[in-house]
Scaffold this motif. Structure first.
Motif, PDB file in Angstrom:
ATOM      1  N   GLY A   1      -1.164 -14.030 -50.905  1.00 19.87           N
ATOM      2  CA  GLY A   1      -0.777 -15.394 -51.316  1.00 19.87           C
ATOM      3  C   GLY A   1      -2.052 -16.356 -51.149  1.00 19.87           C
ATOM      4  N   GLY A   2      -3.139 -16.007 -50.255  1.00 17.91           N
ATOM      5  CA  GLY A   2      -4.169 -16.741 -49.985  1.00 17.91           C
ATOM      6  C   GLY A   2      -5.031 -16.741 -51.173  1.00 17.91           C
ATOM      7  N   ALA A   3      -4.821 -15.663 -52.170  1.00 23.41           N
ATOM      8  CA  ALA A   3      -5.605 -15.700 -53.541  1.00 23.41           C
ATOM      9  C   ALA A   3      -5.385 -16.997 -54.286  1.00 23.41           C
ATOM     10  N   LEU A   4      -4.310 -17.570 -54.329  1.00 26.82           N
ATOM     11  CA  LEU A   4      -3.794 -18.802 -55.023  1.00 26.82           C
ATOM     12  C   LEU A   4      -3.998 -19.973 -54.253  1.00 26.82           C
ATOM     13  N   ASP A   5      -4.839 -19.853 -53.003  1.00 20.99           N
ATOM     14  CA  ASP A   5      -4.983 -21.106 -52.059  1.00 20.99           C
ATOM     15  C   ASP A   5      -6.172 -21.941 -53.123  1.00 20.99           C
ATOM     16  N   MET A   6      -5.969 -23.334 -52.980  1.00 25.32           N
ATOM     17  CA  MET A   6      -6.884 -24.243 -53.434  1.00 25.32           C
ATOM     18  C   MET A   6      -8.123 -24.448 -52.996  1.00 25.32           C
ATOM     19  N   GLU A   7      -8.363 -23.894 -51.572  1.00 23.02           N
ATOM     20  CA  GLU A   7      -9.395 -23.846 -50.524  1.00 23.02           C
ATOM     21  C   GLU A   7     -10.159 -22.657 -50.942  1.00 23.02           C
ATOM     22  N   ARG A   8     -11.342 -22.989 -51.259  1.00 24.51           N
ATOM     23  CA  ARG A   8     -12.206 -21.533 -51.512  1.00 24.51           C
ATOM     24  C   ARG A   8     -12.556 -20.819 -50.118  1.00 24.51           C
ATOM     25  N   ASP A   9     -12.678 -21.567 -49.004  1.00 25.69           N
ATOM     26  CA  ASP A   9     -12.983 -20.689 -47.705  1.00 25.69           C
ATOM     27  C   ASP A   9     -11.384 -20.009 -47.483  1.00 25.69           C
ATOM     28  N   VAL A  10     -10.403 -20.455 -47.502  1.00 19.17           N
ATOM     29  CA  VAL A  10      -9.130 -19.480 -47.326  1.00 19.17           C
ATOM     30  C   VAL A  10      -9.076 -18.412 -48.425  1.00 19.17           C
ATOM     31  N   ARG A  11      -9.360 -18.600 -49.567  1.00 15.31           N
ATOM     32  CA  ARG A  11      -9.261 -17.480 -50.666  1.00 15.31           C
ATOM     33  C   ARG A  11     -10.472 -16.233 -50.128  1.00 15.31           C
ATOM     34  N   ARG A  12     -11.551 -16.596 -49.609  1.00 17.69           N
ATOM     35  CA  ARG A  12     -12.435 -15.556 -49.092  1.00 17.69           C
ATOM     36  C   ARG A  12     -12.219 -14.981 -47.915  1.00 17.69           C
ATOM     37  N   GLU A  13     -11.459 -15.928 -46.914  1.00 19.14           N
ATOM     38  CA  GLU A  13     -10.925 -15.199 -45.919  1.00 19.14           C
ATOM     39  C   GLU A  13      -9.754 -14.094 -45.986  1.00 19.14           C
ATOM     40  N   ALA A  14      -9.014 -14.297 -47.003  1.00 19.73           N
ATOM     41  CA  ALA A  14      -7.843 -13.685 -47.410  1.00 19.73           C
ATOM     42  C   ALA A  14      -8.294 -12.254 -47.739  1.00 19.73           C
ATOM     43  N   PHE A  15      -9.515 -12.391 -48.828  1.00 23.74           N
ATOM     44  CA  PHE A  15      -9.910 -11.208 -49.595  1.00 23.74           C
ATOM     45  C   PHE A  15     -10.612 -10.142 -48.293  1.00 23.74           C
ATOM     46  N   LYS A  16     -11.213 -10.879 -47.439  1.00 24.08           N
ATOM     47  CA  LYS A  16     -11.792 -10.161 -46.284  1.00 24.08           C
ATOM     48  C   LYS A  16     -10.811  -9.391 -45.389  1.00 24.08           C
ATOM     49  N   THR A  17      -9.735 -10.220 -44.983  1.00 31.85           N
ATOM     50  CA  THR A  17      -8.580  -9.883 -44.307  1.00 31.85           C
ATOM     51  C   THR A  17      -7.941  -8.645 -44.962  1.00 31.85           C
ATOM     52  N   LEU A  18      -7.511  -8.862 -46.423  1.00 32.99           N
ATOM     53  CA  LEU A  18      -6.870  -7.426 -47.066  1.00 32.99           C
ATOM     54  C   LEU A  18      -7.819  -6.377 -46.984  1.00 32.99           C
TER      55      LEU A  18
END
Length: 665
Positions: A109-126
């Protein structure tokens, strides 16, 4: 007002005034001669949720972490993703197995986050999580990741759409190609097409228009880069489809070889298994869950071609350099591609090549062996492809040299890629891919394609003469182009361009014998297999000039039996040459008889992983059988010397077999 003012004045006069002598000169300075100790932090606490206050490690609080993945606070969401990633790196992934549903929901779900930093952290964690988990653990929850990927690819925010490509990169690297191709390839390809085009509302769904990427500070140049990034991921998705086909065909053959069918016959004794084998459900998970079945392979593949081919051609029409009217009136002038145009052309041609590979793979597994899909593709797109990519542009393509000062490594790379280009650097990979595609679109060329094939053959000859300037990846493309020209379309091209085809074959043989092809990526082996396939076809062998053309290669061929290993296809070609009574090859084989038989015990057949003695002896007999035909071209004393060497240094059955072979009439 006046009373307050007088009151304030009295208060100021009542303050204590510090009056005294001034400090002597030199005493009103700050002392800097004191000593200090540095503060050293020996172990930084990087994960607050994993380490308690007393420094002891405690179990991960999953409930708190999962709740923070959906928290409204940016810092809470980022810390939760980092905590999960650190826990997996520290080997505590077993605590997460029972909560993968909620975990994948929060991380993907972090892929749909409005914040760019959260999206990048979600991809690293996945990425870290998929690397730690097994494929069987990910399969039941893959639909969650695929759903969020599709939502991100179709999001209204351009930034989220762009970052969705990073999520796809994680899946391409960590998820097996079979899972990605079976479950989501068709849907993802459709979303890829939507990211760079839109459907016309007044015509059919297959007719689409390219869209311009609008945004802050974005122009035409950014639009080209955006399409190239999208098409590059599309190329990787099509690659997963090709890998799935190759793995699926191999597994099917293994299953078929293990099956045993017994027909009852009362006249002969029958043997049956006592225990019934377990029945394994081979259906995919989407079938077990009742998901919608995919379309037929031919319809789905035709849909890919109908949507992609016009878009690829339109994209090239936008990025290619336009010729000015005064240039058209004068002699044809070489148009140089920009760096972005050259990269876009590279991806476009690779996607077209993959589409042709998918079509050929589909038609090869059909029982009827029909060519209706490839014939439809040629009738629909051959003329437009030839006009847009070959005729309207000056082939071979060149790009504008980079003006920046390169490093020493880049200087060597630029020196290799120039290939005597007078104006710019040659786009070697693009030009070689075009040769292969022209052969796919026109397998039976007519008189109208004489000039087009002439320019292609001239460029191939240029590459063969300067093979040291071609990189290993470009040499792989060169071998694919040679196979399409010399083998697949060789019959028709020998009638259309006999002189240039003979020149290409001569340069190809000369480069192989001189060992100019690199051994990396199996380039030299592929060239050898190509030449072996050509010499086995009598019409091609005679068309290229026969023994006069292939004398150098045929004299070199027996030397391959002196190496530690030889390919199975090479042995097959040698056997075919002997059965065809090829005098040049048999004479060369007879001259090297003693050395070949001395190396027989150490020689390995490539592709044969079996260490069985019987299998090894069968491969040795294949080599010995060559001398049954070659003995008429050899001196009997030489073969007797080889037999004596076998009797002294080889096993008894090899020596006895060769002795019987020589005495057999």
């Amino acid at each position: 007002m006046g009373g307050h003012h007088k009151k304030n004045l009295r208060a100021e006069k009542a303050k204590v005034k510090l009056k005294g002598a001034k400090l002597p000169k030199g005493l009103n300075v700050t002392k800097t001669d004191f000593k200090v100790r540095k503060i050293e932090i020996r172990g930084q606490l990087t994960e607050s949720s994993l380490i308690s206050s007393n420094g002891q490690r405690r179990q991960l609080n999953l409930k708190e972490t999962l709740s923070r993945l959906r928290h409204y606070n940016l810092k809470f969401r980022t810390d939760a993703l980092r905590n999960v990633r650190d826990a997996v790196k520290l080997g505590e992934a077993e605590h997460l197995v029972g909560h993968l549903n909620e975990l994948f929901q929060g991380i993907a779900g972090g892929a749909l986050d409005m914040e760019r930093d959260v999206r990048r952290e979600a991809f690293k964690t996945l990425d870290v999580l998929l690397e730690a988990l097994s494929t069987q653990a990910v399969v039941p929850f893959f639909h969650i990741i695929a759903a969020y990927l599709r939502c991100a690819m179709t999001h209204v925010q351009p930034a989220i759409q762009e970052d969705s490509l990073l999520l796809l990169d994680v899946l391409l690297q960590r998820v097996p190609s079979s899972m990605l191709a079976e479950r989501s390839a068709s849907t993802i390809i459709g979303h890829f097409i939507d990211m760079i085009s839109r459907t016309r509302h007044d015509t059919q769904h297959t007719n689409r228009l390219l869209t311009v990427r609008m945004g802050q500070g974005q122009g035409q140049q950014t639009t080209i880069k955006w399409r190239t990034k999208v098409l590059l991921r599309l190329q990787q998705i099509l690659g997963t489809l090709l890998q799935q086909h190759n793995s699926g065909s191999g597994s099917g053959s293994d299953a078929h070889s293990q099956s045993r069918t017994i027909h009852f016959d009362k006249q002969t004794p029958q043997f049956y298994n006592v225990l019934c084998p377990l029945r394994v459900d081979s259906r995919g998970l989407h079938a077990l869950l009742g998901e919608r079945l995919r379309q037929a392979d031919d319809q789905q593949l035709r849909g890919y071609v109908e949507q992609l081919m016009p878009l690829l051609q339109d994209n090239w029409l936008e990025v290619r350099p336009q010729q000015q009217p005064q240039q058209q009136q004068q002699q044809q002038q070489q148009l140089l591609l920009s760096v972005d145009a050259a990269e876009s052309l590279h991806v476009l041609l690779d996607i077209m090549t993959q589409l042709w590979q998918l079509v050929h793979q589909y038609e090869s597994v059909q029982q009827e062996h029909t060519r209706h899909l490839s014939n439809w593709m040629r009738q629909t797109y051959a003329s437009s492809f030839m006009r847009h990519f070959v005729k309207d542009c000056s082939y071979p393509y060149q790009r504008i040299p980079q003006l920046t000062q390169p490093t020493p490594d880049k200087k060597q790379k630029r020196k290799r890629s120039k290939l005597n280009a007078s104006q710019g650097e040659l786009c070697i990979a693009q030009n070689l891919s075009l040769v292969q595609l022209v052969c796919h679109f026109y397998p039976e060329p007519e008189e109208q394609q004489r000039d087009d094939y002439s320019s292609l053959l001239m460029y191939i000859n240029q590459c063969l003469r300067q093979l040291h300037s071609v990189s290993p990846d470009e040499q792989l493309r060169l071998v694919a182009a040679l196979r399409a020209l010399l083998l697949d379309n060789g019959d028709k091209l020998l009638q259309l361009q006999p002189h240039q085809m003979g020149s290409v074959m001569s340069n190809c043989i000369e480069a192989y014998v001189a060992q100019h092809y690199t051994t990396r990526e199996g380039v030299a082996t592929r060239v050898l297999n190509l030449l072996c396939l050509v010499v086995q076809r009598r019409e091609l062998y005679d068309g290229y000039g026969g023994e006069a053309q292939f004398a150098t290669f045929l004299n070199y061929l027996p030397q391959l039996l002196l190496k530690p290993s030889v390919a199975d296809a090479t042995l097959t070609a040698m056997s075919t040459l002997c059965r065809q009574q090829n005098g040049v090859f048999m004479s060369a084989l007879a001259e090297n008889a003693v050395q070949v038989l001395a190396n027989l015990e150490q020689l390995q057949v490539t592709g044969d992983a079996s260490n069985d003695d019987n299998r090894r002896f069968e491969n040795q007999k294949r080599i010995l059988n060559l001398f049954y035909y070659a003995r008429q071209k050899s001196d009997s004393s030489r073969l007797q010397a080889a037999l004596k060497h076998l009797e002294e240094h080889s096993s008894e059955r090899i020596a006895s077999y060769f002795k019987c072979l020589l005495s057999y009439d």
